[in-house]
Scaffold this motif. Structure first.
Motif, short mmCIF file in Angstrom:
data_model
loop_
_atom_site.label_atom_id
_atom_site.label_comp_id
_atom_site.label_asym_id
_atom_site.label_seq_id
_atom_site.Cartn_x
_atom_site.Cartn_y
_atom_site.Cartn_z
N LYS A 52 0.78 -1.28 -0.10
CA LYS A 52 -0.01 -0.47 -0.03
C LYS A 52 1.01 1.47 -0.38
CE LYS A 52 -4.40 -1.83 0.04
NZ LYS A 52 -5.47 -1.17 -0.50
N THR A 53 0.38 2.05 -0.27
CA THR A 53 1.06 3.65 -0.19
C THR A 53 -0.27 5.01 -0.03
OG1 THR A 53 2.77 4.62 -1.36
CG2 THR A 53 1.26 4.48 -2.64
N ASP A 54 0.04 5.63 0.41
CA ASP A 54 -1.03 7.36 0.55
C ASP A 54 -0.95 7.52 -0.98
OD1 ASP A 54 -1.34 7.59 3.40
OD2 ASP A 54 1.18 8.26 3.52
N MET A 269 -5.64 12.98 -11.86
CA MET A 269 -4.63 12.45 -11.45
C MET A 269 -4.21 11.63 -10.37
SD MET A 269 -1.07 14.04 -12.56
CE MET A 269 -2.24 14.29 -14.53
N MET A 270 -3.59 10.76 -10.26
CA MET A 270 -3.11 10.24 -8.64
C MET A 270 -1.65 9.91 -8.52
SD MET A 270 -6.66 7.11 -8.04
CE MET A 270 -5.93 7.06 -6.17
N VAL A 271 -1.34 10.32 -7.39
CA VAL A 271 0.00 10.54 -7.86
C VAL A 271 0.49 9.60 -6.37
CG1 VAL A 271 0.55 12.92 -9.22
CG2 VAL A 271 0.53 12.62 -6.59
N TYR A 272 1.97 9.33 -6.60
CA TYR A 272 2.26 8.28 -4.81
C TYR A 272 3.79 8.63 -4.69
CZ TYR A 272 4.68 3.95 -6.76
OH TYR A 272 4.52 3.40 -8.52
N ASN A 273 4.60 9.00 -3.50
CA ASN A 273 5.94 8.43 -3.11
C ASN A 273 6.07 7.03 -3.48
OD1 ASN A 273 8.06 8.86 -2.49
ND2 ASN A 273 8.19 10.34 -1.19
#
Length: 371
Positions: A52-54, A269-273
């Motif tokens: 998982k991620t934020d 859009m969706m982004v994550y680190n």
């Protein structure tokens, strides 16, 4: 008969080989079974874990048509990098109009300030001149008062002397003339005083026009504050037409294409680190009591079955996952089937790996031997 005696040693040797092989297989089986039993006793093993991620959803504050979109799915991002640009022509035009209005108001304010400064200087000069004129009129009045007092004293003395025939009638008449002249000059001095006082009052009244100019300046300042606030809002609108990345990371997915018209708040859009990936797993309540934060975890990612990753338990959930189900399962009929509940556990990687992706399936073994 001598030829039939030779196969016996070969058969005995074959039996020994087979026996050795069987013993080796049994030993290997016992070894692996022992390892498996030891692992099961010292670890809580879960097979349905997931990375998982934020995941951050990016949206625009304003509506508009997408003119540019320099990034696509899988691109790396830095914080503040442009994700997409909306058509901001109307907002920029409104901003230019309000900036022109602001400049005009600032010019008007400068004119009022100059007019006020001129009025202050002129009024101060007028008041100073009027006060000096009043001072001169007061001095003139005092001088004429002294002249009148002297003339009256001289007339009174001559009248006393005239009763004894010590002065002539002509001298007495001349002295009376001087008294009359002094009285006239004193009245003229009084009129001069009144005129000087009126001039001072007029100069002070004209100075009140400064208050009007100050009120106009205050009103203009209020308009300038209003225009500055509108300009700031429009500048913010122009800036909001360019959507930037809120973090350093990766584009996970895009939902629009250049040329589309998007609404305010629409998910773009969706982004994550990738450095903040973690594992979310659900531990059975029957083994939950053995799980603690900080315990070491062995991780096997399905996508990289030949590799092993390590991590630690970061957080243990405070409620079972069933408490957050969208559709609760009441028991109105009284029939009850007991189901083992699961408690969410969060595991973080000891070292981030750029190959890992959110949503990948993993298996975890939580080392609980110390409990």
């Amino acid at each position: 008969m001598a030829t039939l005696a030779n196969p016996l040693p070969g058969r005995a040797g074959g039996k020994i080989v087979r026996l050795v092989i069987v013993l080796l297989l049994v030993a290997a089986t016992l070894f692996w079974a022992g390892r498996w039993v030891h692992y099961r006793l010292t670890h809580v093993h879960v097979t349905d874990a997931r990375i998982k991620t934020d995941m951050v959803s990016v949206a625009a504050r304003l509506a508009g048509r997408v003119l540019e979109m320099p990034v696509t799915e899988g691109d790396s991002l830095t914080q503040g990098q442009l994700l997409l640009g909306l058509d901001s022509a109307q907002a920029e035009q409104d901003l230019r109009v309000i900036e022109a209005s602001q400049v005009a108001l600032q010019v008007e304010r400068g004119r009022l300030e100059a007019e006020l400064a001129l009025a202050e200087a002129v009024d101060a000069s007028r008041i100073m001149i009027a006060r000096r004129a009043l001072q001169a009129a007061n001095v003139e009045w005092e001088k004429r008062q002294l002249d009148l007092d002297k003339a009256r004293a001289d007339l009174a003395r001559l009248k006393g002397m005239a009763s004894n025939n010590m002065v002539s009638a002509q001298q007495l008449a001349d002295t009376q003339y001087l008294v009359d002249s002094a009285e006239t000059e004193l009245r003229a001095a009084s009129a001069g005083q009144s005129s000087a006082e009126a001039a001072l009052a007029e100069a002070e009244a004209q100075a009140l026009n400064q208050q009007v100019l100050r009120q106009e300046l205050a009103s203009l300042d209020a308009r300038l504050s209003e225009v500055a606030a509108r300009r700031q809002r429009l500048a913010l609108d122009v800036a909001d037409h360019r959507v930037s990345s809120p973090l350093t990371g990766v584009v996970a997915r895009t939902f629009v294409e250049p040329g589309e018209y998007v609404q305010a708040g629409q998910n773009l859009m969706m982004v994550y680190n990738p450095d903040t990936l973690w594992i979310e797993t659900n531990v059975k309540e029957t083994t939950f009591a053995r799980v603690r934060t900080g315990q070491a975890v062995r991780i096997r990612v399905d996508a990289f079955s030949g590799e092993r990753f390590s991590g630690r338990v970061e957080r243990v959930g405070a409620a079972a996952t069933s408490e957050f189900a969208l559709l609760p399962s009441p028991n109105p009929s009284g029939n009850f089937t007991k189901t083992t509940q699961r408690i969410p556990v969060r595991i973080h990687f000891d070292e981030p790996d750029p190959r890992l992706r959110p949503g990948m399936m993993v298996e975890v073994g939580i080392h609980v031997a110390d409990d």
